[in-house]
Design a protein around this motif. Structure first.
Motif, PDB file in Angstrom:
ATOM      1  N   GLY A   1       0.820  -1.204   0.000  1.00  0.00           N
ATOM      2  CA  GLY A   1       0.000   0.000   0.000  1.00  0.00           C
ATOM      3  C   GLY A   1       0.851   1.250   0.000  1.00  0.00           C
ATOM      4  O   GLY A   1       1.952   1.266   0.553  1.00  0.00           O
ATOM      5  N   TRP A   2       0.324   2.293  -0.638  1.00  0.00           N
ATOM      6  CA  TRP A   2       0.921   3.623  -0.553  1.00  0.00           C
ATOM      7  C   TRP A   2       0.027   4.476   0.329  1.00  0.00           C
ATOM      8  O   TRP A   2      -1.189   4.538   0.137  1.00  0.00           O
ATOM      9  N   PHE A   3       0.650   5.149   1.268  1.00  0.00           N
ATOM     10  CA  PHE A   3      -0.045   6.017   2.198  1.00  0.00           C
ATOM     11  C   PHE A   3       0.643   7.375   2.189  1.00  0.00           C
ATOM     12  O   PHE A   3       1.805   7.478   1.818  1.00  0.00           O
ATOM     13  N   ARG A   4      -0.070   8.394   2.612  1.00  0.00           N
ATOM     14  CA  ARG A   4       0.553   9.707   2.678  1.00  0.00           C
ATOM     15  C   ARG A   4       0.070  10.443   3.914  1.00  0.00           C
ATOM     16  O   ARG A   4      -1.024  10.184   4.424  1.00  0.00           O
ATOM     17  N   GLN A   5       0.917  11.347   4.376  1.00  0.00           N
ATOM     18  CA  GLN A   5       0.555  12.163   5.525  1.00  0.00           C
ATOM     19  C   GLN A   5       1.075  13.570   5.315  1.00  0.00           C
ATOM     20  O   GLN A   5       2.284  13.778   5.130  1.00  0.00           O
ATOM     21  N   ALA A   6       0.157  14.503   5.322  1.00  0.00           N
ATOM     22  CA  ALA A   6       0.499  15.915   5.215  1.00  0.00           C
ATOM     23  C   ALA A   6       0.568  16.520   6.608  1.00  0.00           C
ATOM     24  O   ALA A   6      -0.046  15.998   7.549  1.00  0.00           O
ATOM     25  N   PRO A   7       1.303  17.605   6.775  1.00  0.00           N
ATOM     26  CA  PRO A   7       1.402  18.232   8.097  1.00  0.00           C
ATOM     27  C   PRO A   7       0.033  18.572   8.669  1.00  0.00           C
ATOM     28  O   PRO A   7      -0.801  19.167   7.976  1.00  0.00           O
ATOM     29  N   GLY A   8      -0.200  18.156   9.892  1.00  0.00           N
ATOM     30  CA  GLY A   8      -1.450  18.464  10.563  1.00  0.00           C
ATOM     31  C   GLY A   8      -2.624  17.619  10.141  1.00  0.00           C
ATOM     32  O   GLY A   8      -3.756  17.863  10.580  1.00  0.00           O
ATOM     33  N   LYS A   9      -2.386  16.628   9.287  1.00  0.00           N
ATOM     34  CA  LYS A   9      -3.480  15.775   8.813  1.00  0.00           C
ATOM     35  C   LYS A   9      -3.214  14.327   9.176  1.00  0.00           C
ATOM     36  O   LYS A   9      -2.081  13.932   9.422  1.00  0.00           O
ATOM     37  N   GLU A  10      -4.292  13.543   9.176  1.00  0.00           N
ATOM     38  CA  GLU A  10      -4.143  12.128   9.442  1.00  0.00           C
ATOM     39  C   GLU A  10      -3.578  11.417   8.215  1.00  0.00           C
ATOM     40  O   GLU A  10      -3.704  11.888   7.088  1.00  0.00           O
ATOM     41  N   ARG A  11      -2.971  10.288   8.480  1.00  0.00           N
ATOM     42  CA  ARG A  11      -2.454   9.469   7.392  1.00  0.00           C
ATOM     43  C   ARG A  11      -3.610   8.973   6.523  1.00  0.00           C
ATOM     44  O   ARG A  11      -4.659   8.584   7.038  1.00  0.00           O
ATOM     45  N   GLU A  12      -3.401   8.976   5.228  1.00  0.00           N
ATOM     46  CA  GLU A  12      -4.433   8.592   4.265  1.00  0.00           C
ATOM     47  C   GLU A  12      -3.922   7.447   3.397  1.00  0.00           C
ATOM     48  O   GLU A  12      -2.801   7.482   2.905  1.00  0.00           O
TER      49      GLU A  12
ATOM     50  N   CYS B   1      -6.057  -0.239   2.740  1.00  0.00           N
ATOM     51  CA  CYS B   1      -5.891   1.201   2.591  1.00  0.00           C
ATOM     52  C   CYS B   1      -6.677   1.988   3.644  1.00  0.00           C
ATOM     53  O   CYS B   1      -6.215   3.013   4.129  1.00  0.00           O
ATOM     54  N   ALA B   2      -7.856   1.497   3.974  1.00  0.00           N
ATOM     55  CA  ALA B   2      -8.695   2.231   4.924  1.00  0.00           C
ATOM     56  C   ALA B   2      -8.154   2.166   6.348  1.00  0.00           C
ATOM     57  O   ALA B   2      -8.316   3.105   7.125  1.00  0.00           O
ATOM     58  N   THR B   3      -7.503   1.052   6.682  1.00  0.00           N
ATOM     59  CA  THR B   3      -7.055   0.850   8.063  1.00  0.00           C
ATOM     60  C   THR B   3      -5.575   1.105   8.260  1.00  0.00           C
ATOM     61  O   THR B   3      -5.104   1.153   9.393  1.00  0.00           O
ATOM     62  N   GLY B   4      -4.814   1.279   7.179  1.00  0.00           N
ATOM     63  CA  GLY B   4      -3.383   1.464   7.327  1.00  0.00           C
ATOM     64  C   GLY B   4      -2.675   0.207   7.758  1.00  0.00           C
ATOM     65  O   GLY B   4      -1.646   0.257   8.434  1.00  0.00           O
ATOM     66  N   ARG B   5      -3.230  -0.918   7.349  1.00  0.00           N
ATOM     67  CA  ARG B   5      -2.667  -2.202   7.724  1.00  0.00           C
ATOM     68  C   ARG B   5      -1.349  -2.421   6.992  1.00  0.00           C
ATOM     69  O   ARG B   5      -1.271  -2.267   5.787  1.00  0.00           O
ATOM     70  N   GLY B   6      -0.334  -2.819   7.759  1.00  0.00           N
ATOM     71  CA  GLY B   6       0.973  -3.114   7.173  1.00  0.00           C
ATOM     72  C   GLY B   6       1.954  -3.449   8.271  1.00  0.00           C
ATOM     73  O   GLY B   6       2.103  -2.692   9.228  1.00  0.00           O
ATOM     74  N   ASP B   7       2.604  -4.586   8.147  1.00  0.00           N
ATOM     75  CA  ASP B   7       3.583  -4.994   9.157  1.00  0.00           C
ATOM     76  C   ASP B   7       4.916  -4.275   8.981  1.00  0.00           C
ATOM     77  O   ASP B   7       5.689  -4.161   9.932  1.00  0.00           O
ATOM     78  N   TYR B   8       5.167  -3.832   7.753  1.00  0.00           N
ATOM     79  CA  TYR B   8       6.459  -3.230   7.444  1.00  0.00           C
ATOM     80  C   TYR B   8       6.228  -1.911   6.724  1.00  0.00           C
ATOM     81  O   TYR B   8       5.355  -1.813   5.863  1.00  0.00           O
ATOM     82  N   TRP B   9       7.037  -0.915   7.091  1.00  0.00           N
ATOM     83  CA  TRP B   9       6.903   0.420   6.531  1.00  0.00           C
ATOM     84  C   TRP B   9       8.244   0.962   6.086  1.00  0.00           C
ATOM     85  O   TRP B   9       9.274   0.679   6.705  1.00  0.00           O
ATOM     86  N   GLY B  10       8.216   1.750   5.026  1.00  0.00           N
ATOM     87  CA  GLY B  10       9.405   2.445   4.587  1.00  0.00           C
ATOM     88  C   GLY B  10       9.584   3.740   5.360  1.00  0.00           C
ATOM     89  O   GLY B  10       8.764   4.097   6.214  1.00  0.00           O
ATOM     90  N   GLN B  11      10.630   4.465   5.020  1.00  0.00           N
ATOM     91  CA  GLN B  11      10.975   5.691   5.750  1.00  0.00           C
ATOM     92  C   GLN B  11      10.252   6.918   5.193  1.00  0.00           C
ATOM     93  O   GLN B  11      10.240   7.962   5.824  1.00  0.00           O
TER      94      GLN B  11
END
Length: 128
Positions: A35-46, A110-120
């Motif tokens: 999954g690809w996720f993003r987070q902008a300043p002051g916002k929740e991860r999407e 994507c909705a839950t942010g499920r992922g055991d491993y994350w990049g930087q």
């Protein structure tokens, strides 16, 4: 242990394009949902886009549908996110995440942010 490394971020003008890469090591990509996720300043991860580890099914957030395309190259152990017609509101740090089996539906990942491993993460800035 799975390691993920994102690359391809940068500064781009509105309407421009970028392609993000998520390179995986420590496991073969076809064993993972990504999954690809993003987070902008002051916002929740999407959750932006997710691709399954089984049948290649994909999910896109409404905010990016028609503009972003997720794909995987199992031979290169890499997942890509092609981002076109970028908008200032796409500005964020973009992360990829990997989910090993048993998988959930990609829309759930994507909705839950499920992922055991994350990049930087890699910064994407859309500005004129």
């Amino acid at each position: 242990q799975v390691q993920l490394v994102e690359s391809g971020g940068g500064l781009v003008q509105p309407g421009g394009s970028l392609r993000l890469s998520c390179a995986a090591s420590g496991s073969t990509l076809d064993d993972l949902a990504i999954g690809w996720f993003r987070q902008a300043p002051g916002k929740e991860r999407e959750g932006v886009s997710c691709i399954s580890g089984s049948d290649g099914s994909t999910y896109y957030a409404d905010s990016v549908k028609g503009r972003f395309t997720i794909s995987r190259d199992n031979a290169k152990n890499t997942v890509y996110l092609q981002m076109n017609i970028l908008k200032p509101e796409d500005t964020a740090v973009y992360y990829c995440a990997a989910d090993p089996p048993p998988w959930v539906l990609v829309q759930v990942m994507c909705a839950t942010g499920r992922g055991d491993y994350w990049g930087q993460g890699t910064q994407v800035t859309v500005s004129s």
